[in-house]
Design an enzyme around this catalytic site. Structure first.
Site, PDB file in Angstrom:
ATOM      1  N   GLU A  15      18.890  55.204  10.994  1.00 42.01           N
ATOM      2  CA  GLU A  15      17.916  55.345   9.923  1.00 42.01           C
ATOM      3  C   GLU A  15      18.570  55.737   8.595  1.00 42.01           C
ATOM      4  O   GLU A  15      17.935  56.328   7.723  1.00 42.01           O
ATOM      5  CB  GLU A  15      16.848  56.357  10.355  1.00 42.01           C
ATOM      6  N   SER A 176      12.218  55.197  14.585  1.00 44.89           N
ATOM      7  CA  SER A 176      12.019  53.932  13.884  1.00 44.89           C
ATOM      8  C   SER A 176      11.735  52.765  14.825  1.00 44.89           C
ATOM      9  O   SER A 176      11.986  51.619  14.481  1.00 44.89           O
ATOM     10  CB  SER A 176      13.224  53.581  12.999  1.00 44.89           C
ATOM     11  N   TYR A 245       9.327  48.802   8.260  1.00 44.03           N
ATOM     12  CA  TYR A 245      10.221  48.765   7.101  1.00 44.03           C
ATOM     13  C   TYR A 245      10.411  47.401   6.450  1.00 44.03           C
ATOM     14  O   TYR A 245      10.900  47.333   5.333  1.00 44.03           O
ATOM     15  CB  TYR A 245      11.613  49.301   7.484  1.00 44.03           C
ATOM     16  N   ARG A 284       5.402  65.894  11.105  1.00 47.72           N
ATOM     17  CA  ARG A 284       4.263  64.979  11.156  1.00 47.72           C
ATOM     18  C   ARG A 284       3.947  64.746  12.621  1.00 47.72           C
ATOM     19  O   ARG A 284       4.847  64.406  13.394  1.00 47.72           O
ATOM     20  CB  ARG A 284       4.610  63.659  10.464  1.00 47.72           C
ATOM     21  N   ASP A 286       1.908  62.631  15.399  1.00 50.15           N
ATOM     22  CA  ASP A 286       1.285  61.303  15.515  1.00 50.15           C
ATOM     23  C   ASP A 286       0.427  61.210  16.774  1.00 50.15           C
ATOM     24  O   ASP A 286       0.837  61.652  17.851  1.00 50.15           O
ATOM     25  CB  ASP A 286       2.374  60.221  15.564  1.00 50.15           C
ATOM     26  N   GLU A 300       3.736  61.668  19.387  1.00 49.22           N
ATOM     27  CA  GLU A 300       5.034  62.285  19.139  1.00 49.22           C
ATOM     28  C   GLU A 300       4.980  63.191  17.935  1.00 49.22           C
ATOM     29  O   GLU A 300       4.023  63.190  17.167  1.00 49.22           O
ATOM     30  CB  GLU A 300       6.111  61.207  18.922  1.00 49.22           C
ATOM     31  N   ASN A 302       7.422  64.342  14.572  1.00 49.19           N
ATOM     32  CA  ASN A 302       8.601  63.983  13.779  1.00 49.19           C
ATOM     33  C   ASN A 302       8.946  65.182  12.919  1.00 49.19           C
ATOM     34  O   ASN A 302       8.171  65.560  12.048  1.00 49.19           O
ATOM     35  CB  ASN A 302       8.299  62.780  12.895  1.00 49.19           C
ATOM     36  N   GLY A 306       9.457  60.502   7.376  1.00 50.12           N
ATOM     37  CA  GLY A 306       9.736  59.706   6.172  1.00 50.12           C
ATOM     38  C   GLY A 306       9.208  60.423   4.944  1.00 50.12           C
ATOM     39  O   GLY A 306       8.131  61.009   4.973  1.00 50.12           O
TER      40      GLY A 306
END
Ligand SMILES: Nc1ncnc2c1ncn2[C@@H]1O[C@H](COP(=O)(O)OP(=O)(O)O)[C@@H](O)[C@H]1O
Ligand SMILES: [Mg+2]
Length: 352
Positions: A15, A176, A245, A284, A286, A300, A302, A306
């Protein structure tokens, strides 16, 4: 007093490019804050640390208090650092490794510590911890490469019987969507596992969870708060690397159109997950949310999500009343607060 904030970006991870984009936005935001000075530390894909093109190192000795310049005229000098903001995603950034180095160097840093980062990054450990605290995660199985080589037929049978199809095959430690496959038919399972094994020797296979993809931003340390949730509408069959992306047709709906009760449940679960996984600063969380069936699952967490100006994490805070530069200022302060509390702890014990 000027505060020197080292932004670490790039890095030895798949990433790398995502991190460069996130860091650009973070550095622009930090520059806008009075009294903050940004020290941009680029980490190459090979792992070399560079400050304005010169090699620098972070040494574990806490007496140094900053970056050690390795070459050039100022070789041997120290650039003092007050707070590190690791804007790194994935391996060697989000997984506890850089956090370990920063702990040794005793420099305050944004985000979760070693354990929270490492567990959050590992999908098998993360799900086991969440499940043990009674938080809703979908059914899954996991195995090692060695087990797969020995018992492949039995594992395929187990997956078909316990999880059914479609299911998701994932390397335990990556992000990702790299190495992840959605498997519709039993015969697709073996190639999907072989693909995932190229990235990790531990594999998780998950039951397909229906519902919309909902994400919630968390900010704080021991008493964190949750943002309004947002929704991801992937332009592909699932939110794979391309949908994230490359193809820009995936949409973010901010805030997500959910019933007020669902919003509250998502926020409560996000905060619980954050605390149970020993996160700090930001994360974050999810979810998959099926409002009709009244089901919510955590997919999950994070720990370094991002962070471009259009990324979900800062966008959700903006929609919840915290603009981008203010968010950065709070993250820096949370890093200092956590470091100050840890500095007060006893590190040794003298028997009476
Ligand atoms: N169990 C599941 N059920 C349905 N969709 C899933 C499931 N697991 C993953 N996905 C899809 O795959 C995407 C990537 O999976 P995720 O576990 O979030 O990996 P990463 O850490 O790479 O983001 C998700 O955003 C979602 O679109
Ligand atoms: Mg994800």
């Amino acid at each position: 007093m000027i505060k020197k904030i080292a932004v670490l970006y790039g890095g030895r991870s798949g990433e790398h490019e995502v991190s460069v984009n996130s860091a650009q936005a973070v550095m622009e935001g930090l520059e806008q804050i009075e009294d903050y000075e940004v020290v941009p530390v680029f980490i190459t894909k090979e792992g070399e640390w560079q400050l304005h093109g010169n090699r620098v190192a972070l040494l574990p000795d806490p007496a140094i208090g900053g970056l050690y310049l390795l070459d050039g005229e100022s070789g041997g000098n120290i650039v003092s650092i007050d707070v590190v903001f690791p804007v790194l995603h994935g391996t060697f950034g989000e997984d506890g490794t850089i956090q370990g180095l920063l702990e040794l160097a005793r420099i305050p840093y944004v985000g979760a510590g070693v354990a929270g980062s490492a567990v959050g990054m590992d999908k098998i450990l993360m799900k086991a911890v969440l499940k043990s605290f009674g938080l809703p995660v979908g059914d899954y199985l996991w195995f090692t490469a060695t087990k797969w080589k020995k018992d492949r037929t039995k594992l395929v049978e187990d997956i078909a019987a316990k999880l059914g199809f479609p299911c998701f095959v994932k390397p335990a430690n990556l992000g990702s969507s790299v190495g992840i496959s959605k498997v519709y038919k039993q015969f697709e399972l073996e190639p999907a596992v072989e693909e995932a094994l190229q990235y990790d020797h531990r594999i998780i296979v998950e039951k397909f969870l229906p519902g919309s993809e909902i994400e919630c931003s968390v900010l704080g340390n021991d008493d964190p708060m949750a943002s309004l949730p947002g929704q991801i509408v992937p332009c592909n069959d699932f939110y794979d690397y391309k949908a994230k992306y490359i193809d820009d047709r995936s949409a973010l709906i901010i805030p997500a159109q959910l019933q007020p009760e669902t919003v509250q449940q998502v926020q409560e679960l996000a905060i619980k997950a954050f605390l149970m996984l020993d996160c700090a600063g930001l994360a974050r969380v999810d979810f998959f949310v099926d409002e009709k069936a009244r089901k919510i699952w955590i997919n999950e967490i994070n720990t370094l999500p991002g962070f471009t100006a259009i990324s979900m994490y800062p966008k959700l805070w903006e929609a919840s009343g915290i603009p981008f530069p203010e968010l950065l200022r709070r993250l820096v302060e949370l890093a200092e607060e956590r470091a100050a509390k840890r500095a007060q702890l006893k590190t040794s014990f003298t028997p009476a």
